[in-house]
Design a protein around this motif. Structure first.
Motif, PDB file in Angstrom:
ATOM      1  N   SER A   1       0.857  -1.179   0.000  1.00 44.28           N
ATOM      2  CA  SER A   1       0.000   0.000   0.000  1.00 44.28           C
ATOM      3  C   SER A   1       0.898   1.236   0.000  1.00 44.28           C
ATOM      4  O   SER A   1       2.083   1.142  -0.326  1.00 44.28           O
ATOM      5  CB  SER A   1      -0.934  -0.019   1.217  1.00 44.28           C
ATOM      6  N   SER A   2       0.352   2.374   0.377  1.00 42.75           N
ATOM      7  CA  SER A   2       1.132   3.613   0.408  1.00 42.75           C
ATOM      8  C   SER A   2       1.636   3.897   1.817  1.00 42.75           C
ATOM      9  O   SER A   2       1.092   3.386   2.804  1.00 42.75           O
ATOM     10  CB  SER A   2       0.271   4.784  -0.070  1.00 42.75           C
ATOM     11  N   ASP A   3       2.676   4.724   1.914  1.00 39.98           N
ATOM     12  CA  ASP A   3       3.238   5.063   3.222  1.00 39.98           C
ATOM     13  C   ASP A   3       2.180   5.659   4.149  1.00 39.98           C
ATOM     14  O   ASP A   3       2.137   5.336   5.348  1.00 39.98           O
ATOM     15  CB  ASP A   3       4.385   6.055   3.056  1.00 39.98           C
ATOM     16  N   ASP A   4       1.340   6.531   3.626  1.00 41.14           N
ATOM     17  CA  ASP A   4       0.332   7.200   4.457  1.00 41.14           C
ATOM     18  C   ASP A   4      -0.660   6.210   5.051  1.00 41.14           C
ATOM     19  O   ASP A   4      -1.153   6.413   6.171  1.00 41.14           O
ATOM     20  CB  ASP A   4      -0.416   8.250   3.637  1.00 41.14           C
ATOM     21  N   GLU A   5      -0.949   5.150   4.315  1.00 39.83           N
ATOM     22  CA  GLU A   5      -1.969   4.194   4.772  1.00 39.83           C
ATOM     23  C   GLU A   5      -1.411   3.118   5.698  1.00 39.83           C
ATOM     24  O   GLU A   5      -2.170   2.446   6.403  1.00 39.83           O
ATOM     25  CB  GLU A   5      -2.632   3.535   3.554  1.00 39.83           C
ATOM     26  N   TYR A   6      -0.075   2.953   5.688  1.00 36.71           N
ATOM     27  CA  TYR A   6       0.512   1.885   6.494  1.00 36.71           C
ATOM     28  C   TYR A   6       0.269   2.075   7.997  1.00 36.71           C
ATOM     29  O   TYR A   6       0.116   1.108   8.747  1.00 36.71           O
ATOM     30  CB  TYR A   6       2.018   1.789   6.235  1.00 36.71           C
ATOM     31  N   ALA A   7       0.255   3.310   8.459  1.00 34.42           N
ATOM     32  CA  ALA A   7       0.092   3.570   9.898  1.00 34.42           C
ATOM     33  C   ALA A   7      -1.170   2.925  10.440  1.00 34.42           C
ATOM     34  O   ALA A   7      -1.194   2.432  11.587  1.00 34.42           O
ATOM     35  CB  ALA A   7       0.088   5.075  10.151  1.00 34.42           C
ATOM     36  N   GLU A   8      -2.210   2.898   9.623  1.00 33.95           N
ATOM     37  CA  GLU A   8      -3.469   2.290  10.056  1.00 33.95           C
ATOM     38  C   GLU A   8      -3.576   0.834   9.629  1.00 33.95           C
ATOM     39  O   GLU A   8      -3.965  -0.041  10.428  1.00 33.95           O
ATOM     40  CB  GLU A   8      -4.645   3.076   9.476  1.00 33.95           C
ATOM     41  N   LEU A   9      -3.237   0.540   8.372  1.00 34.22           N
ATOM     42  CA  LEU A   9      -3.484  -0.792   7.820  1.00 34.22           C
ATOM     43  C   LEU A   9      -2.540  -1.865   8.359  1.00 34.22           C
ATOM     44  O   LEU A   9      -2.968  -2.999   8.606  1.00 34.22           O
ATOM     45  CB  LEU A   9      -3.371  -0.742   6.291  1.00 34.22           C
ATOM     46  N   ALA A  10      -1.262  -1.521   8.539  1.00 34.57           N
ATOM     47  CA  ALA A  10      -0.288  -2.540   8.933  1.00 34.57           C
ATOM     48  C   ALA A  10      -0.571  -3.119  10.321  1.00 34.57           C
ATOM     49  O   ALA A  10      -0.622  -4.347  10.484  1.00 34.57           O
ATOM     50  CB  ALA A  10       1.127  -1.972   8.855  1.00 34.57           C
ATOM     51  N   PRO A  11      -0.771  -2.303  11.365  1.00 32.38           N
ATOM     52  CA  PRO A  11      -1.075  -2.887  12.676  1.00 32.38           C
ATOM     53  C   PRO A  11      -2.362  -3.711  12.670  1.00 32.38           C
ATOM     54  O   PRO A  11      -2.438  -4.771  13.309  1.00 32.38           O
ATOM     55  CB  PRO A  11      -1.215  -1.662  13.587  1.00 32.38           C
ATOM     56  N   LYS A  12      -3.357  -3.233  11.916  1.00 30.75           N
ATOM     57  CA  LYS A  12      -4.630  -3.960  11.858  1.00 30.75           C
ATOM     58  C   LYS A  12      -4.439  -5.335  11.203  1.00 30.75           C
ATOM     59  O   LYS A  12      -4.930  -6.353  11.699  1.00 30.75           O
ATOM     60  CB  LYS A  12      -5.651  -3.139  11.076  1.00 30.75           C
TER      61      LYS A  12
END
Length: 615
Positions: free
Chosen positions: A552-563
Motif C-alpha cells: 500500500s502507500s506510506d500514508d496508509e501503512y500507519a493504520e493498515l499494517a497494525p490492523k
C-alpha cells in the motif's frame, strides 16, 4: 560537404559548459548536481554526465594513428581480429576431429589444453599451421616438452615464418587459484629461458603468459586487472633481461590473456589504455626493435557475471563484451558459451558463441573499422582515467613491493582481488550491481538443479585451496545457492501480495516484492486488491500462504499494517513493502520485516529461507 556543415552549425549559437550546467541545475530544482548526475566508478574516479571537445584538449591519446606508438589506437592498421574457439574434448583425437569441424565454420584460432607432449601432433593432424592460430595450454611442468613438440610440428609443416600462436607457460596459476606455495623464481626464470630457446625458430610463437583473466574472473575490478596485467608482464621482462635476454626477445614472446566484462565503455577504454601503458613500459627496457612494444591480447568474455538461472541472459552479456573487445581492437576473441557455468558446453552453445563474433564481423562489419571509439570525448577521457588508476596500482602496490611475482608469493594480489570480490558480492546482494534474471527480474518458475552437470574446479588439478587462494566465486553464486535450496526443499514457500489502498503504490510495491521474493524461487500469488485487510488475510490463508506482504502507500501503512498484523495473529510471516515514516511505530507494534530498495536482498532472503524451508 565540410563547408555546408560549417554553414549549418553557424546558424546555432555556441553553448558554453557554464550555460549548459546552469540549465541542468535549474531543471534539477535544487537537487545536488554531483549526487544526481556524476558517477563514481569502482575504478576510483568520477564520470561526468557529458564531455566536450575541451575535455580532451591536450590528451596525448589523440595524437597517434592506428599502428603507431604508443598503440592506444591499435597495433594494426586493420581490425580483422581472429575468431578463437577453445576445444573441450576427452582426448586429443576427439579434439582434433572437433577442431577440423569448426575450422570449416569460420574459426581461425584454436585453443586446447594438452595432457602431454604426445597429444600435440595428434591434435594438430590435418590443420594448416600457416593459416590457423594455435594456442596450447598445459601444466607448467610440461610446457617445455609441449613447446618442443609444437615447434617440431611447425618446422615439419614449413610454417616457421607464418605461424601464429602460443604455448601458455603460467607458473603462477596454481598459486593464484589454489594458494599453492613454493614458487621458485630462479627455477621459473631458468624454465622461461629454456622456453625462449625452444621457440626461437618460430617468430610468431609466444610462450610467456600473462593470464589476467584469472584475476577478472575472481572478481577484480577493471583497473586491477589492468594494473596487475602490466605488472605481470613487467615481471617477465625484468626477470629475463636480468638473466641476459634481450628486451625485444622477451617482449615479443609475451601473450596477454585478458578478460572482458559487461561494462561496455570501460572495457573499451581498458584495452586502449593497456596498449598505451605496455608500450611505455617496454620502451623503458630499450628494445632494439619497435615491434617489441606492441601488446598482443586475447580477450575472453567474462565468467564472473555468468548465471545458472535464466542462462540465456549470458548471451546478452557476452555479446556486449565481444562488442567491447572488437571495438577496442584486440587480436583474438574467445566467447565463453552461455551454459559454461553448469555443464560442459555442447555443440549448440559453442555454435552460438562462434556466431556472436560472426554477427559483428559479417553483419555489423566491425572488422572493417579501426578504432571506432577514437576521438570520442567520453572514451578518450575513460582511457586516460583508467590508465592513471592502473598505473598507480602498478607503481605503489606492486612495483614498490618487489614486483608481481613477489606480491603473489606474499598473497597480496590475492587478498586485494578477494576484497574486491567480496565488495562486488555485497553490491549484488544489495542490487547495486544488477544480474538480470538473478537478483532482479527473476524467472520465478524456473528450475535449474536438473541441468547442473558440473561443479567446482575444472582445471584438472586439486580443488583444495590454501590460505592465499583466489575465491573464484561468480557474482551469482550466493543467489543461486539460495534458489537451489528452495528447489531442494520439501515445500516451496508461497508469498501472497495483500494489495490494498492507493492503486499506483500497491501495484508498484507488489511488483517490487514479486521481484524481491522471486529471487529465492518462492511461489508468488499476486492480487488485484482488497477492500479490507481482513479480507486480504483470509484470502492469503485460504491459499496456504507462508508470507503475506502488505502492499500500500506510506500514508496508509500507519493504520493498515497494525490492523493486518493483529488479525493475522502469527499464522504466517508478515512483511510491509516499503520503508514508511511510521516504521518505528510499526516495529513497536511487533512488525519487524520490511522490504525496500535499501535492503540487503540476499541476507533478507537467507533469513526467510531459514524460517520457511523444511518447516
Amino acid at each position: 560537404m565540410a563547408e555546408n556543415n560549417e554553414k549549418l552549425f553557424d546558424q546555432f549559437p555556441e553553448v558554453s559548459y557554464q550555460e549548459w550546467r546552469a540549465k541542468v541545475e535549474a531543471d534539477l530544482k535544487g537537487a545536488d548536481f554531483n549526487k544526481k548526475l556524476v558517477w563514481r566508478t569502482n575504478e576510483g574516479f568520477n564520470v561526468e554526465p557529458v564531455y566536450r571537445a575541451e575535455d580532451i584538449a591536450g590528451l596525448k591519446t589523440t595524437d597517434s594513428l592506428p599502428g603507431q606508438y604508443p598503440y592506444v589506437r591499435g597495433t594494426r592498421t586493420d581490425n580483422d581480429w581472429l575468431t578463437r574457439q577453445n576445444i573441450i574434448a576427452d582426448n586429443a583425437k576427439e579434439a582434433n576431429a572437433t577442431a577440423l569441424d569448426v575450422l570449416t565454420k569460420g574459426v581461425n584460432s584454436l585453443g586446447y589444453k594438452v595432457a602431454s607432449a604426445d597429444d600435440v601432433a595428434v591434435f594438430l593432424d590435418g590443420i594448416d599451421l600457416s593459416k590457423v592460430e594455435i594456442n596450447l595450454s598445459c601444466c607448467p611442468g610440461k610446457a617445455l616438452d609441449v613447446a618442443k613438440a609444437l615447434v617440431a610440428c611447425i618446422v615439419a609443416a614449413g610454417a616457421q615464418d607464418t605461424f601464429r600462436g602460443s604455448v601458455n607457460y603460467n607458473p603462477l596459476r596454481r598459486q593464484l587459484i589454489h594458494g599453492v606455495e613454493g614458487f621458485d623464481a630462479a627455477a621459473v626464470t631458468a624454465d622461461a629461458c629454456a622456453l625462449l630457446d625452444i621457440v626461437a625458430p618460430v617468430k610468431g610463437l609466444r610462450c610467456l603468459a600473462v593470464d589476467s583473466d584469472i584475476l577478472a574472473n575472481a572478481g577484480a575490478y577493471i583497473y586491477q586487472e589492468l594494473g596487475y596485467a602490466l605488472a605481470w608482464g613487467a615481471a617477465w621482462l625484468t626477470a629475463l633481461t636480468d638473466a641476459g635476454r634481450s628486451a625485444t626477445e622477451v617482449a615479443c614472446r609475451i601473450k596477454f590473456n585478458m578478460c572482458v566484462s559487461s561494462n561496455f565503455f570501460m572495457e573499451i577504454a581498458k584495452f586502449r589504455a593497456a596498449r598505451m601503458l605496455w608500450a611505455q613500459i617496454v620502451e623503458q627496457y630499450k628494445p632494439e626493435c619497435p615491434c617489441a612494444a606492441k601488446m598482443y591480447v586475447n580477450a575472453t568474455t567474462s565468467r564472473f557475471n555468468q548465471t545458472i538461472y535464466d542462462a540465456h541472459v549470458n548471451l546478452l552479456r557476452s555479446q556486449t563484451e565481444t562488442f567491447s573487445a572488437c571495438v577496442a581492437g584486440v587480436d583474438t576473441i574467445v566467447v565463453t558459451p552461455f551454459d559454461a557455468p553448469y555443464k560442459r558446453p555442447d555443440a549448440f552453445s559453442e555454435r552460438i558463441a562462434r556466431n556472436q563474433q560472426f554477427l559483428l564481423k559479417e553483419e555489423s562489419h566491425m572488422d572493417k573499422v579501426v578504432d571506432p571509439a577514437g576521438g570520442s570525448y567520453y572514451v578518450e577521457h575513460l582511457t586516460v582515467a583508467i590508465a592513471e588508476e592502473a598505473w598507480k596500482l602498478f607503481l605503489a602496490t606492486v612495483d614498490a613491493e618487489g614486483g608481481f611475482f613477489a606480491t603473489v608469493g606474499k598473497g597480496d594480489v590475492q587478498k586485494a582481488v578477494n576484497e574486491s570480490c567480496g565488495k562486488r558480492h555485497t553490491d549484488v546482494a544489495k542490487r547495486k550491481e544488477i544480474l538480470l534474471g538473478t537478483n532482479q527480474y527473476p524467472n520465478i518458475n524456473e528450475l535449474a538443479a536438473g541441468k547442473i552437470e558440473t561443479t567446482g574446479c575444472h582445471c584438472g588439478c586439486s580443488a583444495e585451496k590454501g590460505p592465499n587462494a583466489l575465491a573464484m566465486k561468480r557474482a551469482a553464486t550466493d543467489f543461486e545457492e539460495l534458489r537451489l535450496a528452495t528447489e531442494a526443499s520439501t515445500k516451496r514457500p508461497k508469498v501472497f501480495m495483500l494489495t490494498i489502498g492507493n492503486l499506483a503504490m500497491r501495484l508498484a510495491r507488489a511488483q517490487f516484492s514479486t521481484n524481491f521474493f522471486g529471487c529465492a524461487g518462492y511461489e508468488i500469488i499476486d492480487n488485484l486488491g482488497f477492500e479490507t485487510v481482513e479480507e486480504g488475510v483470509d484470502a492469503a490463508l485460504a491459499k496456504e500462504a507462508d508470507v503475506i506482504v502488505l502492499c500500500s502507500s506510506d500514508d496508509e501503512y500507519a493504520e493498515l499494517a497494525p490492523k493486518a498484523f493483529k488479525y493475522l495473529d502469527g499464522r504466517a510471516e508478515f512483511v510491509v513493502a516499503g520503508a514508511p515514516a511510521c516504521t518505528e511505530d510499526l516495529k513497536t507494534a511487533g512488525i519487524n520485516d520490511f522490504v525496500h530498495v535499501r535492503c540487503n536482498v540476499l541476507e533478507t532472503l537467507r533469513d526467510f529461507n531459514n524460517r520457511l524451508l523444511n518447516k
